[in-house]
Scaffold this active site. Sequence first.
Site, PDB file in Angstrom:
ATOM      1  N   GLU A  18      30.775  46.205  39.144  1.00  0.00           N
ATOM      2  CA  GLU A  18      32.205  46.270  39.480  1.00  0.00           C
ATOM      3  C   GLU A  18      32.905  45.225  38.630  1.00  0.00           C
ATOM      4  OE1 GLU A  18      33.073  48.803  41.251  1.00  0.00           O
ATOM      5  OE2 GLU A  18      30.974  49.201  41.733  1.00  0.00           O
ATOM      6  N   HIS A 168      32.078  52.238  45.236  1.00  0.00           N
ATOM      7  CA  HIS A 168      32.682  51.193  44.392  1.00  0.00           C
ATOM      8  C   HIS A 168      32.257  49.785  44.792  1.00  0.00           C
ATOM      9  CE1 HIS A 168      34.903  54.320  42.418  1.00  0.00           C
ATOM     10  NE2 HIS A 168      35.495  54.663  43.557  1.00  0.00           N
TER      11      HIS A 168
HETATM   12  P1  AMP Z   1      32.566  52.162  39.838  1.00  0.00           P
HETATM   13  O1  AMP Z   1      31.155  51.820  39.476  1.00  0.00           O
HETATM   14  O2  AMP Z   1      32.877  53.608  39.853  1.00  0.00           O
HETATM   15  O3  AMP Z   1      32.870  51.506  41.153  1.00  0.00           O
HETATM   16  O4  AMP Z   1      33.520  51.550  38.756  1.00  0.00           O
HETATM   17  C1  AMP Z   1      33.264  50.331  38.119  1.00  0.00           C
HETATM   18  C2  AMP Z   1      34.552  49.611  37.825  1.00  0.00           C
HETATM   19  O5  AMP Z   1      35.414  50.464  37.061  1.00  0.00           O
HETATM   20  C3  AMP Z   1      35.375  49.221  39.041  1.00  0.00           C
HETATM   21  O6  AMP Z   1      34.952  47.975  39.597  1.00  0.00           O
HETATM   22  C4  AMP Z   1      36.757  49.098  38.418  1.00  0.00           C
HETATM   23  O7  AMP Z   1      36.880  47.896  37.706  1.00  0.00           O
HETATM   24  C5  AMP Z   1      36.768  50.235  37.418  1.00  0.00           C
HETATM   25  N1  AMP Z   1      37.333  51.422  38.031  1.00  0.00           N
HETATM   26  C6  AMP Z   1      36.689  52.399  38.707  1.00  0.00           C
HETATM   27  N2  AMP Z   1      37.539  53.349  39.135  1.00  0.00           N
HETATM   28  C7  AMP Z   1      38.769  52.958  38.718  1.00  0.00           C
HETATM   29  C8  AMP Z   1      40.086  53.510  38.818  1.00  0.00           C
HETATM   30  N3  AMP Z   1      40.305  54.650  39.468  1.00  0.00           N
HETATM   31  N4  AMP Z   1      41.109  52.826  38.260  1.00  0.00           N
HETATM   32  C9  AMP Z   1      40.897  51.659  37.606  1.00  0.00           C
HETATM   33  N5  AMP Z   1      39.688  51.098  37.448  1.00  0.00           N
HETATM   34  C10 AMP Z   1      38.644  51.732  37.993  1.00  0.00           C
HETATM   35 MG    MG Z   2      30.328  50.888  41.142  1.00  0.00          MG
END
Ligand code: AMP
Ligand code: MG
Length: 187
Positions: A18, A168
């Site tokens: 993250e 997330h």
């Molecule tokens: P995830 O592993 O899908 O939780 O995403 C990793 C990181 O990507 C998150 O901690 C955010 O920094 C970024 N991220 C994920 N989804 C979004 C989104 N919809 N808008 C902006 N940043 C995002």
């Molecule tokens: Mg994640």
Amino acid sequence: MTNSVVDRPDYWLVIDLEATCCSDNRFPREEMEIIEIGAVVVEGSTFQPLDEFQAFVRPVRHATLTPFCTGLTGIQQADVDAAIEFRAAMSRLTIWMSRYPNAIFCSWGEYDRRQFARDCEFHRVAWPFENQHVNLKKRYADRFGLKRGQGFGEVLRKHNLTFEGRPHRGIDDARNIVRVMPIIFEA
Ligand code: AMP
Ligand code: MG
């Protein structure tokens, strides 16, 4: 490195990161910084989870999390304020990883590899992984003959799985990715 090392490793190392983020372009993507490392080591052929690593990381460029970021990840300002910096987190991760020699770093998509590369460069930390990264999103698409990579939520739905934990959050994302590994790799 031969393909057999990648396809039949002793261990897989599933990592989900993250990072700082915003919904309004108040800072560019290149300035995103890791705030959580979630990792699960998985046995190479049975895909059984063996061990976990989790660390919050204190960002330095945008030290205050946006409400969007806290809302998305559930990670609180107090979590990162109390956390170690990237360099210290990487040294802990590296020590922990050394118990699992030759583990293959894999993640859902390329984001996690790129974000690690960005933070390693910024903090002048040497690349900690020995082997080539495996993109599980791409492996899933290849396995099912799909032209495009699928979102992780969509993949869970397709296999009648529901997300366990909080989406997330790095450690929960990593644990859930592990659950689909047999679907990707087993004959
Ligand atoms: P995830 O592993 O899908 O939780 O995403 C990793 C990181 O990507 C998150 O901690 C955010 O920094 C970024 N991220 C994920 N989804 C979004 C989104 N919809 N808008 C902006 N940043 C995002
Ligand atoms: Mg994640």
